[in-house]
Design an enzyme around this catalytic site. Structure first.
Site, PDB file in Angstrom:
ATOM      1  N   ASP A 302     -19.882  -1.606  25.745  1.00  0.00           N
ATOM      2  CA  ASP A 302     -18.471  -1.590  26.162  1.00  0.00           C
ATOM      3  C   ASP A 302     -17.573  -2.219  25.103  1.00  0.00           C
ATOM      4  OD1 ASP A 302     -19.900  -3.999  26.801  1.00  0.00           O
ATOM      5  OD2 ASP A 302     -18.105  -4.721  27.820  1.00  0.00           O
ATOM      6  N   GLU A 303     -16.324  -1.830  25.169  1.00  0.00           N
ATOM      7  CA  GLU A 303     -15.241  -2.489  24.415  1.00  0.00           C
ATOM      8  C   GLU A 303     -15.615  -2.786  22.962  1.00  0.00           C
ATOM      9  OE1 GLU A 303     -13.120  -4.962  28.020  1.00  0.00           O
ATOM     10  OE2 GLU A 303     -14.905  -5.850  27.139  1.00  0.00           O
TER      11      GLU A 303
END
Ligand code: TNX
Length: 503
Positions: A302-303
């Site tokens: 993620d991210e």
């Protein structure tokens, strides 16, 4: 409106006349694989009743012996694996398709007893169980909770208490977010500085901490005894400042950054071009896989805002192959669906909003097209680290402001991405990120009562969801939390009973 005492709501509950009285001489009957569940039941009932509650394992026990709680594993003929629970004046019968569902039947039985059963010291009876017929089975097989032990560390004892709470609500997966910018929380023999250096901090500069392999195994075994699977997450290639600080060679420029104690995200990345990165992954994924009996390994993903598109795709291609070579089914946050080159059956975890944003629906479609299924964790409904209300001290607000109990109850996993229905959904998961949370009391406060809504969405049929009924049942049920010393938020949308007298 049916009211009944069991959370999450059973598929069918029908009250019957009369009651069963649990007494000093009640015996529990079970054989074979039902025995460990019977043992769990006896242990749950002994402290408050003070009764011996012996377990009778004789094969030929008379099926009709009175004053008996009988646990049996055998077919229930329900539409999917589940349990049957009947209570009459003479006997309590629990029957389930397997030991895991028998364990969920025990959780229902516990909740049919008076609230005082949750106390840890002997209480006055009588211990009456109202006559009932329950037939029950879950909507989803994966009913998860996530605990971020990286932003703040939680000791083994606290994780065990959280597992106890999960078991009561029939949740069966604990996802441990073990690594992030602020700390690496699991010892790895081949890379000891991940914890020797990378575990010494936490958000706000606290002293951090980590699990030895023995600690982690203790958590896994405690979970397993409650039929809960542990899913370890090693978040890569972003969210890795703690690893980068421990081993300079993992950085593109060869220089270790300072430890990080803030709460920003998206600034760190393993070096995508260096072979040492993949050596680290191979060692870490191997050691974590060896320690983990469950089928899943979560790679985060993620991210990764400090990683270019091209680098991200190349990294995910290599990292997922290495991870899969250690025999686990992979899980990734939904961004990993940017890759069209995932090992077949890789599972996605959706964390966008109840109404998808930023192409999150396309990422979901990508997992499904590659033979995977989804775990749904929409941030504006089920992120238990969101504030209950703006004026609250604990929690974050980025997911469109506070998340009320009403928000936590009013969503459906099969109504988020068009075309993604129950068949594509493995289950749901309620994460607690711990930027603002560093102890069990605060963790309980953020989780309860919203985690009860999450459990009902995971377990109970969609047709049965009913806000007025839910809040009434919750108000009736909440004294159990007081009795068990579980902290909770008295959100304004429930007509709570008066708080119990502090003892
Ligand atoms: C987003 S959602 C994160 C975490 C934060 C959390 C805080 C996701 C996969 N990542 O890094 O801790 O928000 O709510």
């Amino acid at each position: 409106m049916t009211t009944h005492p069991v959370m999450p709501a059973p598929v069918h509950y029908s009250p019957q006349n009369g009651h069963f009285e649990l007494t000093e001489s009640t015996r529990i009957h079970a054989t074979g694989t039902a025995l460990s569940v019977a043992d769990h039941l006896a242990k749950a009932l002994r402290p408050a009743t003070g009764f011996a509650l012996s377990i009778d394992e004789s094969d030929n026990a008379d099926a009709g012996t009175p004053n008996t709680i009988a646990l049996t594993i055998g077919t229930t003929a329900l539409p999917s694996p589940g349990y049957l629970l009947t209570v009459d004046e003479s006997r309590v019968e629990l029957r389930a398709d397997d030991a895991a569902h028998l364990f969920t039947a025990v959780q229902s039985l516990r909740q049919l007893l008076p609230t005082a059963i949750e106390a840890t010291t002997v209480q006055a009876g009588p211990w009456l169980i109202p006559g009932a017929e329950i037939s029950d089975y879950p909507r989803f097989v994966y009913r998860g909770a996530m605990l971020d032990v990286a932003r703040h560390f939680f000791a083994v004892a606290d994780v065990k208490r959280y597992l106890d709470r999960m078991a009561l609500l029939k949740l069966n997966v604990l996802h441990l977010h073990l690594t992030d910018d602020q700390g690496w929380r699991l010892h790895i023999d081949s890379w000891p500085d991940l914890t020797a250096l990378g575990a010494t901090t936490a958000v706000g500069g606290g002293s951090g901490g980590f699990y030895s392999k023995a600690d982690y195994t203790e958590i896994v075994e405690y979970a397993a005894s409650r039929f809960i699977t542990v899913v370890p997450e090693i978040d890569v290639p972003g969210h890795t400042n703690a690893a980068l600080a421990a081993y300079p060679e993992l950085n593109a420029d060869g220089a270790a950054p300072a430890p990080y104690t803030g709460i920003e995200v998206g600034f760190s990345s393993l070096s995508i071009d260096k072979e040492v990165t993949y050596q680290l992954l191979d060692d870490v994924f191997r050691e974590v896989s060896e320690l983990t009996p469950g089928p899943y390994l979560h790679l985060g993903g993620d991210e990764s805002l400090a990683t270019s598109d091209e680098d991200y795709l190349e990294f995910i291609r290599r990292a997922t192959r290495i991870a899969a070579s250690h025999g686990k089914t992979l899980i990734g946050w939904h961004e990993m669906g940017r890759s069209r080159d995932l090992p077949e059956g890789t599972i996605g975890q959706y964390w966008s909003f109840v109404t998808p944003r930023d192409d999150a629906d396309k990422r979901v479609a990508s997992f499904i097209e590659q033979g995977g299924r989804m775990i749904m964790s929409p941030a504006d409904a089920i992120y238990l680290d969101m504030k209950y209300a703006s004026e609250e001290a604990l929690g974050l607000e980025w997911a469109d402001g506070p998340t009320t109990l009403h928000d936590a109850y009013h969503w459906d996993p099969a109504a988020i991405v068009v075309g993604v229905t129950d068949d594509h959904i493995l289950g749901i998961e309620a994460p607690v990120w711990t930027e603002t949370i560093d102890n069990l009391r605060d963790l309980d406060y953020m989780a309860f009562p919203r985690i009860v809504a999450a459990a009902e969405i995971a377990w109970s049929p969609r047709e049965g969801h009913d806000w007025a009924g839910f809040t009434q049942r919750l108000a009736d049920w909440s004294p159990r939390l007081d009795a068990a010393h579980i902290n909770y938020n008295r959100v304004s949308d429930v007509n709570w009973p008066a708080p119990a007298d502090p003892k």
